[in-house]
Motif scaffolding. Sequence first.
Motif, short mmCIF file in Angstrom:
data_model
loop_
_atom_site.label_atom_id
_atom_site.label_comp_id
_atom_site.label_asym_id
_atom_site.label_seq_id
_atom_site.Cartn_x
_atom_site.Cartn_y
_atom_site.Cartn_z
N LEU A 165 32.52 4.11 29.05
CA LEU A 165 32.93 5.11 30.04
C LEU A 165 33.58 4.38 31.20
O LEU A 165 32.97 3.49 31.81
CB LEU A 165 31.74 5.92 30.53
CG LEU A 165 31.33 7.14 29.71
CD1 LEU A 165 30.07 7.77 30.29
CD2 LEU A 165 32.44 8.18 29.65
N GLN A 176 35.64 10.97 33.72
CA GLN A 176 35.61 9.60 33.25
C GLN A 176 36.39 9.52 31.95
O GLN A 176 36.65 10.52 31.29
CB GLN A 176 34.18 9.11 33.05
CG GLN A 176 33.34 9.10 34.32
CD GLN A 176 31.93 8.58 34.08
OE1 GLN A 176 31.72 7.40 33.89
NE2 GLN A 176 30.97 9.49 34.07
N LEU A 178 36.31 8.28 28.27
CA LEU A 178 35.43 7.88 27.18
C LEU A 178 36.26 7.21 26.09
O LEU A 178 37.25 7.77 25.61
CB LEU A 178 34.70 9.10 26.62
CG LEU A 178 33.82 8.85 25.38
CD1 LEU A 178 32.60 8.00 25.74
CD2 LEU A 178 33.38 10.18 24.77
N GLU A 220 32.25 15.72 34.07
CA GLU A 220 30.84 15.68 34.44
C GLU A 220 30.44 16.97 35.14
O GLU A 220 31.12 17.43 36.06
CB GLU A 220 30.59 14.48 35.34
CG GLU A 220 29.19 14.38 35.91
CD GLU A 220 29.09 13.25 36.92
OE1 GLU A 220 29.06 13.56 38.13
OE2 GLU A 220 29.10 12.08 36.51
N LEU A 227 28.09 16.10 29.93
CA LEU A 227 29.50 15.77 29.84
C LEU A 227 30.17 16.68 28.81
O LEU A 227 29.57 16.99 27.77
CB LEU A 227 29.70 14.31 29.41
CG LEU A 227 29.28 13.21 30.38
CD1 LEU A 227 29.49 11.85 29.73
CD2 LEU A 227 30.04 13.30 31.68
N GLN A 644 23.74 5.00 32.14
CA GLN A 644 24.15 5.10 33.53
C GLN A 644 22.98 5.60 34.37
O GLN A 644 21.90 5.87 33.85
CB GLN A 644 25.35 6.05 33.66
CG GLN A 644 26.59 5.58 32.92
CD GLN A 644 27.77 6.52 33.10
OE1 GLN A 644 27.62 7.74 33.07
NE2 GLN A 644 28.95 5.96 33.30
N SER A 684 25.03 13.28 25.03
CA SER A 684 24.65 12.91 26.39
C SER A 684 23.25 13.44 26.67
O SER A 684 22.92 14.57 26.31
CB SER A 684 25.64 13.51 27.39
OG SER A 684 25.26 13.21 28.72
#
Length: 695
Positions: A165, A176, A178, A220, A227, A644, A684
């Motif tokens: 990411l 972001q 991916l 996000e 996500l 994260q 996610s």
Amino acid sequence: MRKLLPLIGNRHGGGRSALTCRYRCGDACFHEVPNTSDNEYAGDVIARTLSRRNVMRAAAVVTVAGAGATSVVLAGNSTPANATPAPDAQAAAAGADGLGARGLRFKPVAPNTADQVTVPEGYAQNVVIKWGDPILKGAPGFNPDKQTAAAQAGQFGYNNDFLSLLPLGGDYERQQLLVANHEYTDENLMFKAYDPANPTREQVEIAWAAHGLSVVVVQEDHRSGKLTAVTRHQLNRRLTATSEFRMTGPAAGGNLLKTSVDPSGTKVLGTLNNCAGGTTPWGTTLHGEENFNQYFANAGKVTDPAAAARLKRYGMTTGESERKWERFDKRFDVAQEPNEANRFGWVVELDPYDPNSVPRKRTALGRFKHEAAQPRLTEDGRPVIYMGDDERFDYFYKFVSSKRMKKGKSRADKEHNLTLLDEGTLYVAKLTGDSPADQIDGSGKYPSDGQFDGTGVWIPLATGTTSHVPGMTAEEVYVFTRQAADKVGATKMDRPEDVEPSPRTGRVYVALTNNSKRGTAGQPGADEANPRNANKHGQILELAESFDDPAGDAFAWRLFLVAGDPNDPATYFAGFPKDKVSPISCPDNVAFDPHGNLWISTDGNQLGSHDGLFGVATAGPQRGELKQFLTVPRGAETCGPLIQDKRVLVSVQHPGEIDGASVEKPQSVWPDGPGKMVRPAVVSVWRKDNRNIGV
């Protein structure tokens, strides 16, 4: 003065189905072990490869490692590996607040066989993107009854593995980028009424389009870690088995990389079997081409003895390939295009921010079954890349660039950084244990010093156009790196897969997945770094170099984790009480979280549970505390972990890949439920209360 890092304390390759072995690695477990070299290290090899100064460095590391024996209290662990901690030590290991290591404060998921992604209490999940979801403009929605190669080339690929990411910033604060690898295709689970003996051209071309890489912008949710994919974004991209790639570095343009279609030896179509990878400090991603050998046919028709030996060392298929691609493109027939296979097995570098860029295969990093390529920087800014060769009894490597990274944002700085991996020195590792050989009996019983540990050296193979291997040119070293490592006596390991340096400490962690052939007739027996014969559970090795000079050629090492049932006396969890850890088997991909914990995904669990994702503390009083965070559905493997502050991402690869499975007879209903096609996907996971993971 340099600061040396203190060291802290089956048949189908584990629990894999025969179907997974068949399509993922070409039934490697059934074939002869490619490494038949007799490469026990000898004094004359040291004399050829190491200067007196370097030998003294190795001796210094020996001194440090020796001081790390049971007579000295080590940071985070003072208990010998084969001892039971006293009650007060157990209490200390549990943590003063009783919550465990920061980042791992969740109730472990129990081993299970549920056909779902199971996450801890208080956590939620969503599917970010699935095989066949459209990501390019004009791509249709997924329809398995009307799938075409053109459609697949604009859709998310099959069997996602490595994930990265990357930030977009600016006006795209909550978006972001991916990046995902697509390791391999399983045509039995992709096509109705698939006949493996007679695939159609359309099926083959769909499979070509389902391999490679995907780049897709994700959005996000500001209230959670959820996500969602932004379909048809201008930065979205698909790279397939027929996309253009560029060969760069010292072997590019050489005779060993030239073909009838590409006499320049610099332009190659496609990337295959991309497994783990890495993310660079200069904003690119690295992708390892792993089991590329299975796509090439007819090595048995090659009559030249030297060429035949080279093909055999890389496990090339002697007859028809599993997928029969050679029927539709002669480049997959080594009898017709002997050099085409030499153009795979590299680390690919991609600039995800530039959808028009041509990805580059970096020949300076060597050619083998790349499982990973994760960089760190020296004190003066030169990249050091660690890499594993995922084969029984093969090796692990590092590359040290001769160029420094530029931190600027100009086009010139960016162009400079895109040359960092073309110049430098390629090394292979030689490990030596510090215990008498008769104390390593193959049972996993610990030697008298209570640790599996020792020292090692990085043996140089080539620098630029200079070979350090007698009898081989530099071009031969890069293209036939396995043979070069054989010649210099590298240590035969138990399938070195993902290799990750800690961003906090610089220590390097090597996932050694398993090796059922260790100690069998005609094969090497146990050594201190690979201490169990018929090793079905694997281990994780911890390697320490000089903190401010990872470009050095000496290191100390220790087994950080010896996987398996915690009730088995041969297992070890960095000295942490074994009644307080989750059972783990077959470590594969590894990654670090923001707190310095190592997260481990498994492939082929031999303990009766589905594969999963685990977190383990690497430092402090909880060092060795290992907890299971999730499990994946029936037949699936956990890949590409990315941790994260607010979320954990995993690739759920090959769900439902169980013997006897087909489109008509699915063995899983994940992710869309009964009556729907089983599809690999990215998931996610986040906390329902919107707090950070594991705190």
